[in-house]
Design an enzyme around this catalytic site. Structure first.
Site, PDB file in Angstrom:
ATOM      1  N   CYS A  59       0.776  -1.518   0.004  1.00 50.39           N
ATOM      2  CA  CYS A  59      -0.024  -0.033   0.042  1.00 50.39           C
ATOM      3  C   CYS A  59       0.765   1.340  -0.051  1.00 50.39           C
ATOM      4  O   CYS A  59       1.671   1.444  -0.956  1.00 50.39           O
ATOM      5  CB  CYS A  59      -1.023  -0.122   1.206  1.00 50.39           C
ATOM      6  SG  CYS A  59      -2.233   0.933   1.039  1.00 50.39           S
ATOM      7  N   HIS A  60       0.812   2.158   0.848  1.00 52.17           N
ATOM      8  CA  HIS A  60       1.642   3.370   1.203  1.00 52.17           C
ATOM      9  C   HIS A  60       2.999   3.093   1.758  1.00 52.17           C
ATOM     10  O   HIS A  60       3.921   3.936   1.818  1.00 52.17           O
ATOM     11  CB  HIS A  60       0.641   4.431   2.117  1.00 52.17           C
ATOM     12  CG  HIS A  60      -0.232   4.836   1.489  1.00 52.17           C
ATOM     13  ND1 HIS A  60      -1.676   4.297   1.004  1.00 52.17           N
ATOM     14  CD2 HIS A  60      -0.552   6.238   0.820  1.00 52.17           C
ATOM     15  CE1 HIS A  60      -2.375   5.080   0.585  1.00 52.17           C
ATOM     16  NE2 HIS A  60      -1.852   6.205   0.501  1.00 52.17           N
ATOM     17  N   GLY A  61       3.350   1.888   2.054  1.00 56.94           N
ATOM     18  CA  GLY A  61       4.581   1.559   2.562  1.00 56.94           C
ATOM     19  C   GLY A  61       5.553   1.855   1.496  1.00 56.94           C
ATOM     20  O   GLY A  61       6.868   2.018   1.673  1.00 56.94           O
TER      21      GLY A  61
END
Length: 196
Positions: free
Chosen positions: A118-120
């Site tokens: 995801c936003h990692g």
């Protein structure tokens, strides 16, 4: 064998609840040792989590308190077999933390499996780990990945995951079954099924 493997889980406040809880519990269930850490915190401290609903208009709710079980300041990447980076809002501030960037770079230099979801991938972009690499993420992260030199692969569903060398990336927690399977495989562990 899975029981010999040790994994680092990189956390931060308002990490996505599912993206920290599910991998943590699943990897433990496979017999791996999982150390959950956060910069500036120690074992026993908590990270607040957030729950995101990506259907329609994205909304956010308060999640659980996730208890850390190791000290960030004591992490030695040579003692781990892989790194997991969950998404949520935490990567927004972790991506500008020099200690986090140095940690990710050490895992990359050692060519250890790095699984980010995801936003990692904001952290991977900031660390320069995606340059020339195929990766995916939640679509809002696409501009940061392209700017960092990644070969963006558009997710056809929010369950999409892709591997490029030691790097495993996933669009969202909807892809956890594949994301975790790919990471286990990259660690060299075997997943067996009784077929039941």
């Amino acid at each position: 064998m899975a029981s010999q493997k040790r994994v680092l889980l990189l956390c931060g406040d308002y990490v996505e609840d599912y993206e920290v809880m599910v991998p943590f519990q699943a990897l433990l269930a496979y017999g791996l040792s999982v150390d959950a850490v956060c910069p500036g915190k120690k074992s026993g401290d908590i990270c607040r989590t957030a729950i995101h609903d990506s259907t329609g208009h994205q909304s956010e709710s308060r999640g659980h308190n996730f208890a850390l079980n190791a000290n960030f300041d004591e992490v030695d990447p040579t003692k781990y077999d892989g790194l997991v980076i969950p998404g949520g809002r935490a990567p927004e501030y972790l991506a500008i933390n020099e200690l986090v960037i140095n940690l990710v770079n050490k895992f990359q230099d050692l060519q250890k499996p790095i699984a980010s979801i995801c936003h990692g991938q904001l952290i991977l972009a900031a660390a320069g780990s995606v340059k020339g690499r195929k990766c995916t993420a939640y679509p809002a992260v696409r501009p940061a990945l392209i700017a960092a030199g990644a070969h963006w692969v558009e997710p056809d569903t929010m369950a999409f995951c892709i591997t490029d060398g030691n790097l495993i990336t996933g669009a969202t927690y909807e892809g956890h079954p594949k994301f975790i399977r790919l990471f286990i495989k990259a660690l060299g562990a075997k997943i067996s099924s009784s077929g039941k």
